[in-house]
Design an enzyme around this catalytic site. Structure first.
Site, PDB file in Angstrom:
ATOM      1  N   CYS A  38       0.825  -1.217   0.000  1.00 44.43           N
ATOM      2  CA  CYS A  38       0.000   0.000   0.000  1.00 44.43           C
ATOM      3  C   CYS A  38       0.859   1.267   0.000  1.00 44.43           C
ATOM      4  CB  CYS A  38      -0.908  -0.035   1.229  1.00 44.43           C
ATOM      5  SG  CYS A  38      -1.794   1.495   1.548  1.00 44.43           S
ATOM      6  N   CYS A  41      -0.107   3.853   2.651  1.00 41.82           N
ATOM      7  CA  CYS A  41       0.323   3.435   3.988  1.00 41.82           C
ATOM      8  C   CYS A  41       1.765   3.866   4.239  1.00 41.82           C
ATOM      9  CB  CYS A  41       0.209   1.924   4.138  1.00 41.82           C
ATOM     10  SG  CYS A  41      -1.466   1.280   3.955  1.00 41.82           S
TER      11      CYS A  41
END
Length: 113
Positions: A38, A41
């Site tokens: 991600c 993230c």
């Protein structure tokens, strides 16, 4: 508030350590539900570390990898990453989905930190 010059490393918790590290922490805990794949993230992690360093003993910050810890992820209804949950006294009190700047994150978490 001034921006800190250093960031704190944001440690990982697991399904096995979540209860002790988050639910029984004794301070509010900001949990980043994350995944290695991600990009948002990865952008959020240093923001989270800087915020934790700035707030000191007022909050604890941790990460949980959703791919390796499905029990906790499902138990808290996390459907997207990054998701941030703030736990106080063992209960979730705020949820934020998506990457945030430090300023926006502070605004979104106002009243729970």
């Amino acid at each position: 508030m001034t921006t800190p010059q250093t960031t704190q490393d944001v440690p990982y918790v697991t399904d096995e350590t979540f209860t002790e590290e988050v639910l029984r922490a004794g301070v509010p805990v900001l949990v980043q539900f994350t995944a290695a794949w991600c990009p948002s993230c990865k952008q959020l992690t240093p923001v989270l570390g800087a915020l934790a360093a700035e707030l000191g003993d007022r909050i604890k910050a941790v990460r949980l990898d959703v791919d390796h810890n499905p029990r906790t992820t499902v138990a808290h209804g996390v459907l997207a990453v990054p998701t941030l949950l703030v736990f106080r006294d063992g209960e979730p009190v705020r949820s934020v989905v998506g990457a945030r700047s430090r300023t926006r994150l502070l605004r979104d978490l106002d009243g729970v930190l």
